[in-house]
Structures are given as C-alpha cells and as structure tokens.
Motif scaffolding. Sequence first.
Motif, short mmCIF file in Angstrom:
data_model
loop_
_atom_site.label_atom_id
_atom_site.label_comp_id
_atom_site.label_asym_id
_atom_site.label_seq_id
_atom_site.Cartn_x
_atom_site.Cartn_y
_atom_site.Cartn_z
N LEU A 1 0.81 -1.22 0.00
CA LEU A 1 0.00 0.00 0.00
C LEU A 1 0.85 1.27 0.00
O LEU A 1 0.32 2.37 -0.06
N ILE A 2 2.17 1.13 0.06
CA ILE A 2 3.01 2.33 0.11
C ILE A 2 3.12 2.98 -1.28
O ILE A 2 3.07 4.19 -1.40
N ARG A 3 3.23 2.18 -2.30
CA ARG A 3 3.17 2.75 -3.66
C ARG A 3 2.26 1.90 -4.53
O ARG A 3 2.69 0.96 -5.18
N SER A 4 0.97 2.23 -4.49
CA SER A 4 -0.02 1.44 -5.22
C SER A 4 -0.71 2.31 -6.27
O SER A 4 -0.55 3.54 -6.29
N LYS A 5 -1.43 1.67 -7.18
CA LYS A 5 -2.11 2.42 -8.25
C LYS A 5 -3.41 3.04 -7.75
O LYS A 5 -3.87 4.02 -8.28
N GLN A 6 -4.02 2.38 -6.78
CA GLN A 6 -5.24 2.91 -6.16
C GLN A 6 -4.97 3.06 -4.67
O GLN A 6 -4.43 2.15 -4.05
N PHE A 7 -5.33 4.20 -4.12
CA PHE A 7 -5.02 4.44 -2.70
C PHE A 7 -6.04 5.39 -2.11
O PHE A 7 -6.67 6.16 -2.82
N CYS A 8 -6.20 5.30 -0.78
CA CYS A 8 -7.16 6.17 -0.10
C CYS A 8 -6.41 7.41 0.38
O CYS A 8 -5.38 7.30 1.04
N MET A 9 -6.95 8.58 0.02
CA MET A 9 -6.29 9.81 0.42
C MET A 9 -7.30 10.80 0.99
O MET A 9 -8.43 10.87 0.55
N LYS A 10 -6.86 11.54 2.00
CA LYS A 10 -7.62 12.69 2.47
C LYS A 10 -7.03 13.88 1.74
O LYS A 10 -5.84 14.16 1.87
N ASP A 11 -7.86 14.54 0.92
CA ASP A 11 -7.38 15.74 0.24
C ASP A 11 -8.31 16.90 0.58
O ASP A 11 -9.52 16.77 0.59
N MET A 12 -7.67 18.04 0.89
CA MET A 12 -8.43 19.18 1.40
C MET A 12 -8.02 20.43 0.62
O MET A 12 -6.84 20.60 0.28
N TYR A 13 -9.01 21.29 0.36
CA TYR A 13 -8.78 22.49 -0.44
C TYR A 13 -9.32 23.69 0.31
O TYR A 13 -10.48 23.68 0.71
N SER A 14 -8.48 24.68 0.54
CA SER A 14 -8.94 25.86 1.28
C SER A 14 -8.95 27.07 0.36
O SER A 14 -8.14 27.18 -0.57
N PHE A 15 -9.90 27.96 0.62
CA PHE A 15 -10.06 29.18 -0.18
C PHE A 15 -10.12 30.38 0.75
O PHE A 15 -10.87 30.36 1.73
N ASP A 16 -9.30 31.38 0.44
CA ASP A 16 -9.25 32.59 1.26
C ASP A 16 -9.23 33.82 0.36
O ASP A 16 -8.96 33.71 -0.84
N ILE A 17 -9.48 34.98 0.99
CA ILE A 17 -9.62 36.20 0.18
C ILE A 17 -8.29 36.89 -0.11
O ILE A 17 -8.20 37.69 -1.03
N ASP A 18 -7.26 36.61 0.67
CA ASP A 18 -5.95 37.19 0.34
C ASP A 18 -4.82 36.31 0.88
O ASP A 18 -5.06 35.31 1.55
N TYR A 19 -3.60 36.72 0.56
CA TYR A 19 -2.42 35.94 0.91
C TYR A 19 -2.31 35.74 2.42
O TYR A 19 -2.07 34.62 2.90
N GLU A 20 -2.53 36.80 3.19
CA GLU A 20 -2.37 36.72 4.65
C GLU A 20 -3.36 35.72 5.25
O GLU A 20 -3.00 34.89 6.09
N LYS A 21 -4.61 35.80 4.79
CA LYS A 21 -5.63 34.87 5.29
C LYS A 21 -5.30 33.43 4.88
O LYS A 21 -5.50 32.49 5.65
#
Length: 448
Positions: free
Chosen positions: A171-191
């Motif tokens: 499972l360390i280098r497989s073709k299918q794997f379970c991942m937690k992926d997260m995307y954040s959106f903010d109004i400027d660089y500081e935030k």
Amino acid sequence: MYKQLKTTVSKNGNIQKLSRIFQPFNVIPMESQTKQKEKEIHSKSSKLMLELGIIKQSSPGCFNLLPLGIRALEKLTRIADEEMQSIGGQKVEFPTLINEKLWTLSGRVNEVKELFKLKDRHAHSYILGPTHEEIACELLSQSQHSYKDFPLILYQITNKFRDELKPRLGLIRSKQFCMKDMYSFDIDYEKAMETYSIVSDSYENFFNILGIEFHKVKGAAGVMGGSLSHEYHFSAEIGEDTLVRCSHCNHFTNVELVEENICPICKEKNQLIKSKGIEVGHTFFLGDRYSKPFNANFINKTGKNINLQMCCFGLGLTRILAASIETLSTDQEIRWPKPIAPYSVLIIPPKAGSKEEPIANSLLERLYHSLDNIQHVKKDILVDDRTDLTIGRRNIQGKKMGYPFIIVLGNRIKEDPVLFELHDVNGGIQVDLAFEDLLTYINEAYNK
Ligand SMILES: [Zn+2]
C-alpha cells in the motif's frame, strides 16, 4: 473448521469471535520471484500484511483490503475526520471520474505522466482523479461568493488513482489508494497563510495521535505549482525520499534544499547526515494557480471580482497505514499505532477439555462485557474462540497480529482471587492482574 466456543449471546450483544473473521493466511507460496526482485517489490509491512490476511493483491498495485485492514483504515479515517472537522473542514465527495477538459484548462493534462485516462461511450475523455484542485475550483466558479463566505475548507476521503510505473511495497506505492485531500479558499495571501498554519497544526495533532515520530520538511512544489509547500515523512529504510538530518540541532530538511553541507537552521557545517523517509502528507500554498484559469472568485467590499487564494493539503491514508506498520513492526510481528489496531483487546480462553474451561465460560462473558463498557475499547474486543488450539499457540498468533492487549484466561483463573494474564503487547509487558486491576490497566492505557 474450528470448534465453536460455547458462549451464550447476552442482551449486550454478540461476542466477536476470531474464528468468524475472513483472514486468509498466505499458505500459497508467492509466485517464484528472484530474491532481488522480491526485495524491490516487498517491504516488511507489505509482507506481513499479505501473509497475515490484512490485504491481498488483486493485480500489481491494486489490493483487496480485508476485514482487519478495513477496520484499521476506518479508525484512521475517523481520526482524520475529527481533526479536519475540528478546524472547520467540511466533508464533501468529488467525482472520481473527472472530465479531461478541466485538466486541459489547468494545463496539467500532459504534464502528469501517471494519469489514468478513459473514454465513455460518447467518446468523451475522462481521467481517474489523482487530486482534485480543478474540480474544487470548477465547483466554486459555479456560484457567486461574498468575501464574508471565507475561509472555506472542503475535504474528502476517497480513493485516488495513479498509473505508477513501478507499483511496489504494497500500500506504500499502489495504483489505487485512499487519500484525504483538502482544499482551502481565502480572500488574500495573509488569510491563506493563516489557514495554512492552522491546517499544519492539525497535521501535527493527527500524527501525534498516531504516536509515530514524523519529520516536517520544506518541499518542492513539483507539478502542483504554487510557491510554498511542506512534506511530512516517517523515517524508514525503504523510504523513497532522501531526507537530511543535522546531527548538531537534529533538524530535518529536504535534500534538494541543502547546499554545501550547511544546516539551514543552525548554520553548522558538515553535520548533515542522509536518511530515508516515506512521504505521508503534503501541504501546498497554491495562490491563484488554479482559481485564475477557473474563475473561482469572490466579490470584495468594493464590489470587485477577485481570484481566491487557494491551498491544498493531502494525507495518504492507506500509505500511512502501511508506513506505520513499517515503522513499528519487527520482521516477524506486526505492531500498530494503538488507536488504529484492528481490535484493541484479544481474549484467549483456555483449551477445550482443560481444567480451567468450566470456570472460564462465565468469567469470559463478565470480562467481555466489562471491557465493552470502557469507552476506548468498546466494540473493539475479539475472542480467540479456536479452543482446539493451545493457549500458547493462540498467544503467539495474537502477538504476531499485534493486538495491543492480549488477556489470557490461564491456570491462575482457578485462584482466589482470580488472576488474568495480561500482555501489553506494544509495551512488551506481561503481568497477572485481578479483575478490577485489569480493567483499570486497560482504561488508563488509553487515557495517558
Ligand atoms: Zn542544525
């Protein structure tokens, strides 16, 4: 077939029996491979997980996760969910099938070699999602947003796909794997930087809960784009990444970023030692790399349309599962981080026909249900009901499986007061305890 243990089903629910678990041991020898090839494909963790019926390979890089493997992965998923939601992450599920046009728009479609591509019956092109920046931005672009709507943090825990040139190490280098992926959106660089730092702290919490030493290093952005990134690594011989440790200040860095053998932290010369790591998490500041081409925008105080500032954060959950085992186990016995072991407690009753057997039956029920009232091990107790096998043999197998606590109903259950043999497997401790002391020991082990 194993002889069934005679226990009545109490009103508190069923006793979970080991004999009922689908756990095929590897009795068929692995296809003949040269020693060297086997060394390249396998690691300690992949061998143990395959041999002990936690995973089985379906084709190279694709694995069946069997009941014990799924129990561990689900526990890991719950820890990730709790951590991400505690910082305001909202769980979603993006489609695995991604319209190829989205990746054409971002310009990544020909950049990433590991893409799985396919067509539907109308000859429309899709890719099997390895990561979802395009999808997330396309979603945001579908509606209008005010500056008041941010920060927005969306995450998912799903299977991802990569057409690996050389799938290896289970499972360390497989073709299918379970991942937690997260995307954040903010109004400027500081935030965006504030969000980045909050998520980074939650990653540290997550790895601290697992109790495995990790190294956070500055990373290269690679095909993700963006200007800032960090990688999280577990130390392991089989790791594919080279890290550099400063023997003076003990700080870890990425090998690509260290020049002329000078520690970037303490500035000492010639103290850097190379070591191997498995990358288990990665965070990126992406800026408007994706929000710009997709018009993922917000309306600011003066009514202007502005590109959102984006970050993305990954945790490879199936990889973390295998890498934890790789880090903690011996060649012969699996060790799990306590919070994700498939079961927390294994109870071994006496052999059928032994002098202890008649006393053990009523004790077992009482013990099982008392343990089941301890919050941390609730519904997490397994009885090795294969009473045609000796206690010794079952104990060896239980340790090989790495259940954190093994309770043996041995010959001292005939004493007054009754004594149970407790094996604290992760701690390497064996001790005989009376009933209440046993419950206290296990309860406290999870409250440390
Ligand atoms: Zn240093």
